[in-house]
Design a protein around this motif. Structure first.
Motif, PDB file in Angstrom:
ATOM      1  N   HIS A  55      61.283 -67.020  -9.382  1.00  4.79           N
ATOM      2  CA  HIS A  55      60.567 -66.064 -10.227  1.00  4.79           C
ATOM      3  C   HIS A  55      61.090 -64.667  -9.901  1.00  4.79           C
ATOM      4  CE1 HIS A  55      57.609 -69.206 -11.098  1.00  4.79           C
ATOM      5  NE2 HIS A  55      57.632 -69.474  -9.799  1.00  4.79           N
ATOM      6  N   HIS A  56      61.218 -63.836 -10.925  1.00  5.33           N
ATOM      7  CA  HIS A  56      61.629 -62.450 -10.736  1.00  5.33           C
ATOM      8  C   HIS A  56      60.468 -61.541 -11.123  1.00  5.33           C
ATOM      9  CE1 HIS A  56      63.712 -58.725 -12.513  1.00  5.33           C
ATOM     10  NE2 HIS A  56      63.611 -58.553 -11.221  1.00  5.33           N
ATOM     11  N   TYR A  57      60.066 -60.720 -10.171  1.00  6.06           N
ATOM     12  CA  TYR A  57      58.993 -59.759 -10.439  1.00  6.06           C
ATOM     13  C   TYR A  57      59.494 -58.358 -10.142  1.00  6.06           C
ATOM     14  CZ  TYR A  57      56.131 -63.976  -9.764  1.00  6.06           C
ATOM     15  OH  TYR A  57      55.606 -65.236  -9.829  1.00  6.06           O
ATOM     16  N   LYS A  58      58.998 -57.421 -10.908  1.00  5.24           N
ATOM     17  CA  LYS A  58      59.157 -55.998 -10.639  1.00  5.24           C
ATOM     18  C   LYS A  58      57.743 -55.485 -10.384  1.00  5.24           C
ATOM     19  CE  LYS A  58      63.246 -55.174 -13.433  1.00  5.24           C
ATOM     20  NZ  LYS A  58      63.840 -54.298 -14.435  1.00  5.24           N
ATOM     21  N   PRO A  59      57.585 -54.272  -9.883  1.00  4.90           N
ATOM     22  CA  PRO A  59      56.215 -53.791  -9.639  1.00  4.90           C
ATOM     23  C   PRO A  59      55.303 -53.910 -10.865  1.00  4.90           C
ATOM     24  CG  PRO A  59      57.753 -52.355  -8.548  1.00  4.90           C
ATOM     25  CD  PRO A  59      58.580 -53.335  -9.374  1.00  4.90           C
ATOM     26  N   GLU A  60      55.839 -53.668 -12.050  1.00 10.05           N
ATOM     27  CA  GLU A  60      54.993 -53.722 -13.244  1.00 10.05           C
ATOM     28  C   GLU A  60      54.653 -55.150 -13.679  1.00 10.05           C
ATOM     29  OE1 GLU A  60      59.276 -52.794 -14.363  1.00 10.05           O
ATOM     30  OE2 GLU A  60      57.843 -51.937 -12.986  1.00 10.05           O
ATOM     31  N   THR A  61      55.345 -56.150 -13.165  1.00  6.70           N
ATOM     32  CA  THR A  61      55.058 -57.549 -13.507  1.00  6.70           C
ATOM     33  C   THR A  61      54.706 -58.367 -12.273  1.00  6.70           C
ATOM     34  OG1 THR A  61      57.399 -58.184 -13.293  1.00  6.70           O
ATOM     35  CG2 THR A  61      56.621 -57.517 -15.495  1.00  6.70           C
TER      36      THR A  61
END
Length: 161
Positions: free
Chosen positions: A78-84
């Protein structure tokens, strides 16, 4: 820093709980292989505010951790950024501040927080058995997971340097 962007690849995990050590193993592997010689590699066994000691001052941050309970097959990345962002096993804990609170605290303290943050969370089947090796499921997919992580990091370092 003479215009050189500092890249941090941070592995999180627990080295004695089987697949939960995957982030640590992966970061050590990438460092030993010299895959990204321009990067700084760190393994950490903690989350919360302590992470500020590692991440403050870097421009781009890649966190490799594990996760479970997303109704996906073990080995899915899974790839997350702070906004997701969604919680991972070691990035946030009920015993410490959440990752997003840590980032906000760093900003309020006027620390240089990375402009690019990528969390790569690898799905595992969490069994909480004390064991210093990966499960057969994750071991069998290790090369594929490693390859996908390398491609991902290359995509975000080469295109955004």
């Amino acid at each position: 820093m003479n215009g050189i962007k500092k890249i941090l690849i941070l592995g999180l995990g627990n080295e004695v709980v089987g697949d939960e050590s995957l982030g640590l193993i992966m970061v050590n592997d990438l460092q030993n292989a010299g895959v990204f010689p321009e990067a700084v590699y760190v393994c950490a066994y903690t989350g919360g505010l302590t992470l500020l000691d590692y991440i403050a001052g870097c421009d781009t941050l890649f966190i490799i951790d594990t996760t479970c309970g997303n109704e996906c097959q073990a080995g899915t990345i899974h790839h997350y950024k702070p906004e997701t962002y969604r919680e991972t096993l070691h990035l946030s804990s009920e015993h410490d501040t959440s990752f997003l609170t840590t980032l906000e605290t760093g900003k309020k303290l006027r620390l240089k927080i990375p402009g690019q943050i990528h969390v790569l969370a690898i799905e595992i089947n969490r069994d909480l058995i004390l064991e210093e090796k990966l499960s057969d499921i994750i071991s069998g997919q290790y090369d594929k997971i490693r390859s996908e992580i390398i491609k991902f990091i290359k995509k975000y370092t080469i295109n955004n340097s």
